[in-house]
Design a protein around this motif. Structure first.
Motif, short mmCIF file in Angstrom:
data_model
loop_
_atom_site.label_atom_id
_atom_site.label_comp_id
_atom_site.label_asym_id
_atom_site.label_seq_id
_atom_site.Cartn_x
_atom_site.Cartn_y
_atom_site.Cartn_z
N PRO A 50 103.46 26.47 10.71
CA PRO A 50 104.48 25.81 9.88
C PRO A 50 103.94 24.64 9.07
N LYS B 44 110.77 33.26 5.72
CA LYS B 44 110.22 33.16 4.36
C LYS B 44 110.38 34.47 3.61
N ARG C 228 108.78 32.06 11.24
CA ARG C 228 108.52 31.42 9.96
C ARG C 228 108.27 32.48 8.89
N SER D 199 111.03 28.11 13.91
CA SER D 199 109.74 28.22 13.23
C SER D 199 108.87 26.99 13.49
N ARG D 200 109.44 25.97 14.12
CA ARG D 200 108.62 24.82 14.50
C ARG D 200 108.34 24.80 16.01
N ARG E 39 101.70 24.67 7.14
CA ARG E 39 101.36 25.14 5.79
C ARG E 39 102.53 24.95 4.83
N ASP E 40 103.74 24.84 5.39
CA ASP E 40 104.90 24.60 4.52
C ASP E 40 104.81 23.23 3.85
N MET E 41 103.98 22.34 4.41
CA MET E 41 103.83 21.01 3.82
C MET E 41 103.00 21.09 2.53
N PRO F 41 106.41 19.00 11.08
CA PRO F 41 106.33 20.22 11.92
C PRO F 41 106.06 19.95 13.40
#
Lengths: 845, 356
Positions: B156, A385, A381, A398-399, B158-160, A194
């Protein structure tokens, strides 16, 4: 992210091999998960620290060739014959490629077609088989014509899955040139974390490679220039700059929609993006090149919606229940957190995620309005989602894409569209930029670097390392002030920014170059972890008793656990801790009972083992009064079932284990924990046989219970038909048990004087509990009676109904002398009298 | 009888005795022989008894000769006796010989779960370096699992770590969840230590073992419930060089003195700088194989504790620094013992567990 080597090389001269680039990227935080070789020589095994796949093209056998004439096949309509020259000689080559048919029978071509030509013996992918199957060209005859070579499709070469027609080369190259020299490439599959959003483009990757190797970044030449003049084709209103800090529009008129150049199409395909047309491809190409996602609108559609007025783009949050059909044809329900790009007539697209169907570019499009915007990454993000719409654009937004990129992206794409579609770029850009981000200015000192990394780097070297990543640095003594470049959003203000800057110093310096040094810091106060020590003691004791430890999933279902409650028993109505987003029903509830988990384990293993002796220590999860964090209570469960010993070829005790096997294990455990005042009482538990169930009491407190599974409970499990043994189980409340364990225990001296051993057999009433009798004997015998052991129990007609005979082996011993017969005789008499008086016992001779 | 006759007689007694002895095959017969040839009524003994009837001169000679015969017979007897004993022993041993290839008697053996075994080994290695075990709860709040570890709401990162949430009513930005790592314990441990002396918190050096949970489909390499052990060292002088030494020492203890290690840049929200920790593949010696791919095995993530995390734990990042790392005991066991499926661990099939 997929990145072709040739494309990265357009921006940096590193002089590195494929293996070196893969290693460099991996070490710098952009892990290369695989390299696909397209035509270049395969790296030597062991030189690349990632997986390598793909195909190297034989330099002799796969070369550039020129087709001079395409002739009909004498016997087949769907085949043609090409007359081609491979740099040495002329060949007639048979092919079915549909994209050659337009040249069929036209005689010698005015301009020869450059193609990839593979000779006999060349190894290629089989174009007709699904997937990637290698094949070697052999001489055959097709419809009466000899064929030993071919003109290749992209799939056959491993460039893309394209097999509709053969590949045409649009570059300057001579026939006979090895194809690897003109088209050879390698594609890096890079896992971007990220915080590496700035690297999600070829320029971004090239910048990192440049920084790590000390090479300067080449810019796209000529430099990106915005169209001159003042824009008057649209206006922009931004409702919430926090969600949309910048929005830029450009316009190009009189475009001719068509395919993009071969090179561009090939690059997009290698990067994993479908080539569509010269307008859409330009937006994608620029996104991959410099990292700014773009969106193209059909300008005339917007004009029409504006009824001749000025096109007015508005960005705002959706109203609840608002609906938009996106260009994938799906009608999407939106909520207030979704940000929309609209005009006065309504929504056009979901910001940063996906365009709307109505205003998309079609083959009929004449004028293109191009959007380059910046969005709030957390909002994008959430929307991506919620809508389950991961896209290349939302991946980047989103990054975090820096707002400074918006105009560069639009200008660059307009330039490419003009080149590829023949359009005219309109004057100027409309640029609404209400919230330019402040680039953090961070100061670090050599002391900070030393304190964090443990190495001394001179200030000027730190400054040089940072400037390689385009930080603008200023030195003052030991301090380095670094201004964050305007392509990155991952550096924060303050002390966090300092640490982030130190990471950048470490990365460019090379983690490999930082030495190892063992900790010299003061050791913290060393404390015992008493609970862990007790856990380990319990495990050791049970393992020594021959039990196997198991560790179960914490999931269960109420149905599975309720098997322990026979019909009629009080149900377990404590609410379960429940997963809100389970993967499956079986993984929805956290267990109430470790014993239930271990019985399940026994049930599964009963098919493979005749003896089961299992235990587990672990938590159960119970909701408290208030919703919130549940209680996690630790329990020990033991399950025994099946043969007492494992049978071999000799005689073994293969009788089924019973209540007293489990009790023996528990006694060993409690004794091994040095617990004082342990006793067992007959008890009741819904899971257990009413007559074969006991409570474990320590110091007057119940710490658990055990017994044989109630037949009605046992029968609710799926035991194999051959497994008939009773199932014995124990449940111990660890939280109740541990506080009772003494910190220390005392030993007694090994006796030096001989003991006196005696047997004592009595007949008592059936109802007299064995524990009472033993207690009486011990009490009466006092200190000199050091051991009382039951060695026989029997019932018979001879001793009478309702009676039982118990035989004890008694050990008398004094620590300081040899006991006299007279003393022992007196004690024995006292014991017998006490038993007679209190229990009506009779001595058996 | 003349002296000469007596002497002849004695000689024939010796011959007869030795001849008979040669035929004796067991100890009973030997005793009978002894009675017959050396007992009170044996001929040679009778010669002694009758010695008185000879003249002094003759007496001496006959006596000597008789004694020789007696000694000879006694010697022969003793020899025979030991011969017979040896033979008997040899026969007995021969009859007792076993088929040593038969299987041994099965022993009822208890065992620790392989994960417990792995953790004990890790506790011991880390214990020697001064790291003590700290355990904390498995069901956590978003605040402790994410926010205090520098994963802002909606970030983002948290996507990990895809997360299982617990039904617990409306809690806004602080839902209850199954911890996705053992890191919430870092905050608990630091806060507890800092509370003992808020102005000058003591150093921290702990390992945090326990279950963690990720919302993902399981396969041979991925488990939705897995075991983790993290380490945390915080103090006034902890540096990245210390992190490298600690993990390299660990690798040498677990995988052999000569194992090579490498640290490559990575990203975790709660560390800065962050690194991935790899060891050279001990299966192929770093040449690349189906297990490692390119010669290196990923062992865990690590880094210097992020200033925000230090601060959230009660430690001033301008005065304190620290490192943290996370390892998978199951992954280490899988690599060491060639375990092909991570799901074996909690399935508890005895055919798997009994191999440890």
């Amino acid at each position: 992210m997929l990145a072709p080597l040739s494309w990265i090389r357009e921006f940096v001269d590193s002089g590195l091999t494929v293996a070196e680039i893969a290693h460099l990227l991996t070490m710098a935080g952009m892990e290369v998960e695989g390299v696909q070789i397209i035509g270049l020589p395969m790296p030597e095994p062991g030189t690349v620290d990632t997986k390598v796949s793909g195909l190297a093209w034989d330099r002799e056998k796969i070369v550039v060739a020129e087709i001079y004439e395409v002739m009909p096949h004498p016997n087949a309509d769907r085949l043609v014959l090409c007359r081609l020259y491979d740099g040495h000689e002329e060949h007639i080559v048979l092919t079915g490629a549909p994209n050659l048919f337009e040249y069929k029978g036209k005689g010698p071509l005015s301009e020869p077609l450059k193609v990839a030509y593979a000779k006999e013996g060349a190894t290629l992918y089989d174009g007709h088989q699904p997937g990637w199957v290698l094949t070697t060209l052999k001489k055959t005859k097709i419809r009466g014509v000899d064929s030993d070579s071919m003109v290749c499709s992209e799939k056959e070469l491993g460039i893309s899955e394209e097999h509709e027609g053969i590949l045409f080369l649009d570059m300057d190259c001579d026939p006979g040139t090895p194809l690897a020299d003109v088209l050879g490439d390698a594609v890096f599959d890079i896992k971007l974390l990220p915080s590496y959003a700035r690297c999600a483009s070829m320029v971004g990757l090239a910048r990192e490679i440049g920084a790590m190797t000390g090479n300067l970044l080449k810019r796209p030449a000529p430099p990106i220039m915005p169209p001159e003049g003042k824009a008057d084709f649209a206006k922009i209103s931004i409702n919430d700059p926090q969600l949309n800090p910048r929005f830029v529009l450009g316009l190009i008129r009189d475009v001719k929609i068509g395919p993009s150049p071969e090179l561009i199409r090939r690059r997009l395909k290698m990067a994993g993006i479908r080539a569509i047309n010269n307008i859409v491809d330009a937006t994608n190409y620029v996104m991959l090149e410099i990292g700014q996602p773009l969106h193209a609108f059909d300008y005339d559609v917007l004009r029409e919606r504006a009824h001749g007025g000025k096109v007015h783009i508005i960005t705002r949050s959706a109203s609840k229940g608002e609906v938009l059909t996106t260009l994938d044809g799906v009608e999407r329900k939106l909520d207030e957190t979704t940000v929309l790009v609209c005009d006065e007539a309504g929504a056009l697209s979901i910001a940063g995620v996906m365009g709307g169907g109505e205003s998309e570019v079609t083959d009929a499009t004449k004028s293109v309005l191009l959007e380059g915007a910046a969005w709030n990454m957390i909002n994008i993000r959430r929307t991506a989602k919620a809508q389950n719409l991961p896209s290349e654009a939302s991946y980047r937004f989103s990054r975090g894409v820096h707002p400074s990129m918006c105009d560069k992206g639009v200008s660059r794409a307009l330039e490419l569209m003009a080149e590829w579609s023949g359009g005219r770029v309109a004057a100027g850009l409309v640029d609404e930029y209400p919230l330019p981000p402040v680039s953090p200015l961070i100061e670090i000192t050599t002391h900070d670097v030393k304190r964090w990394l443990g190495i001394s780097i001179p200030a000027d070297e730190i400054a040089a390392l940072l400037s390689r990543l385009e930080f603008k640095v200023e030195l003052s003594g030991d301090a380095i002030r670094a201004l964050t470049p305007d392509h990155r959003l991952d550096i924060e203000e303050g002390v966090a920014g300092k640490a982030e800057l130190i990471e950048e110093v470490a990365r460019v310096y090379g983690y490999d170059n930082i030495p190892e040094a063992r900790m010299a810091d003061l050791l913290p106060p060393q404390k015992s972890n008493i609970e862990l020590e007790k856990d380990e003691r319990v495990r050791d004791l049970l393992v020594a008793a021959g039990l196997q430890e198991v560790i179960n999933y914490r999931w269960t279902t109420p149905e599975r656990e309720s098997r322990l409650n026979p019909p009629g028993a009080e149900p377990d109505d404590r609410p379960y801790v429940k997963i809100a987003n389970p993967l499956a029903y079986e993984k929805t509830f956290l267990r109430h009972s470790v014993m239930a988990s271990v019985i399940d384990t026994a049930e599964r293993n009963a098919r493979n083992r005749a003896r089961l002796a299992l235990f587990e220590i672990g938590p159960v999860f119970l909701h408290g009064e208030e919703p919130g964090l549940p209680e996690e209570k630790k329990h020990l469960a033991i399950v025994l079932a099946g043969q007492r010993e494992i049978s071999g070829w000799q005689a073994a005790d293969t009788a089924a284990m019973d209540f007293f096997d489990l009790k023996g294990v528990l006694e060993e455990l409690l004794n091994g924990l040095r617990l004082p005042d342990v006793h067992f009482e007959a008890g009741r538990h819904p899971a257990f046989h009413p007559g074969k169930c006991a409570r474990i009491m320590v110091g007057g407190k119940q710490v658990g219970s055990f017994g044989e599974l109630h037949p009605q409970v046992r029968s609710r499990y799926d035991w194999p038909a051959t497994f008939k043994a009773p199932v014995l189980a124990a449940d111990v409340d660890i939280d109740a048990l541990y506080p009772l364990i003494p910190a220390l225990f005392q030993t007694t001296d090994t006796p030096t004087f001989p003991p006196v051993l005696e047997d004592l057999a009595i007949v008592v009433d059936e109802k007299a509990p064995a524990a009472e009798i033993a207690k009486l004997i011990k009490q009466t015998g006092g200190k000199l009676l050091t051991d009382v052991r039951l060695f026989d129990l029997f019932r018979s007609e001879q001793i009478g109904a309702g009676k039982k005979s118990l035989a004890y082996s008694l050990t008398y011993q004094a620590p300081d002398r040899t006991l006299k017969d007279e003393e022992v005789k007196q004690l024995r008499g006292k014991i017998i009298r006490r038993l007679e008086q209190e229990l009506g016992a009779k001595l058996r001779s | 009888m003349s002296e000469l006759d007596v002497l002849k007689e004695l000689e024939s007694m010796r011959m007869a005795g030795l001849e008979a002895l040669a035929k004796v095959e067991n100890e009973d017969a030997l005793q009978a022989w002894r009675t017959a040839f050396l007992g009170r009524s044996a001929p040679v003994m009778q010669v002694f008894q009758k010695l008185g009837s000879y003249a002094a001169e003759e007496r001496k000679e006959i006596g000597q000769a008789a004694n020789e015969v007696k000694v000879a017979l006694e010697g022969a007897y003793a020899e025979r006796l030991s011969e017979l004993k040896e033979r008997a022993t040899a026969a007995a041993l021969a009859s007792e010989s076993l088929d040593v290839t038969l299987p041994g008697r099965p022993v009822v053996q208890g065992r620790l779960h392989p994960d417990t075994q792995m953790l004990r080994e890790l506790f011991s290695v880390f214990g020697e370096m001064g790291f003590q075990v700290y355990r904390s709860r498995e069901v956590e709040t978003d605040e402790f699992n994410f926010q205090l570890l520098n994963f802002p709401v909606g970030h983002p990162a948290r996507d990990m770590q895809d997360t299982y949430f617990i039904e617990a009513g409306e809690r806004g930005d602080n839902p209850i969840l199954l911890r996705t790592h053992t890191s919430p314990g870092q905050i608990h441990a630091m806060q507890e230590a800092a509370a003992t002396n808020p102005t000058n918190p003591p150093p921290v050096r702990i390992v945090l073992p326990g279950m963690a949970y990720r919302y993902e489909q399981t396969d041979a390499r991925h488990e939705t419930q897995f075991d983790q052990i993290e380490g945390l060292a915080v103090g006034p002088g902890i540096t990245f060089t210390n992190l490298k030494a600690t993990l390299s020492d660990l690798a040498r203890r677990l995988f052999g003195e000569n194992v090579r290690t490498r640290f490559r840049a990575s990203y975790f929200p709660f560390t800065e700088p962050s690194a991935e920790f790899d060891i050279e593949c001990f299966l192929c010696g770093g040449k690349g194989c189906p297990v490692c791919g390119g010669g290196w095995l990923e062992i865990g993530g690590c880094g210097m504790v992020h200033p925000n995390v230090l601060r959230n734990g009660g430690y001033d990042p301008e005065r304190y620094s620290g490192f943290a790392f996370g390892l998978g005991p199951q992954r280490i066991a899988m690599l060491r013992y060639g375990i092909n499926d991570i799901r074996y661990f909690w399935e508890n099939d005895l055919r798997f567990l009994e191999q440890f």
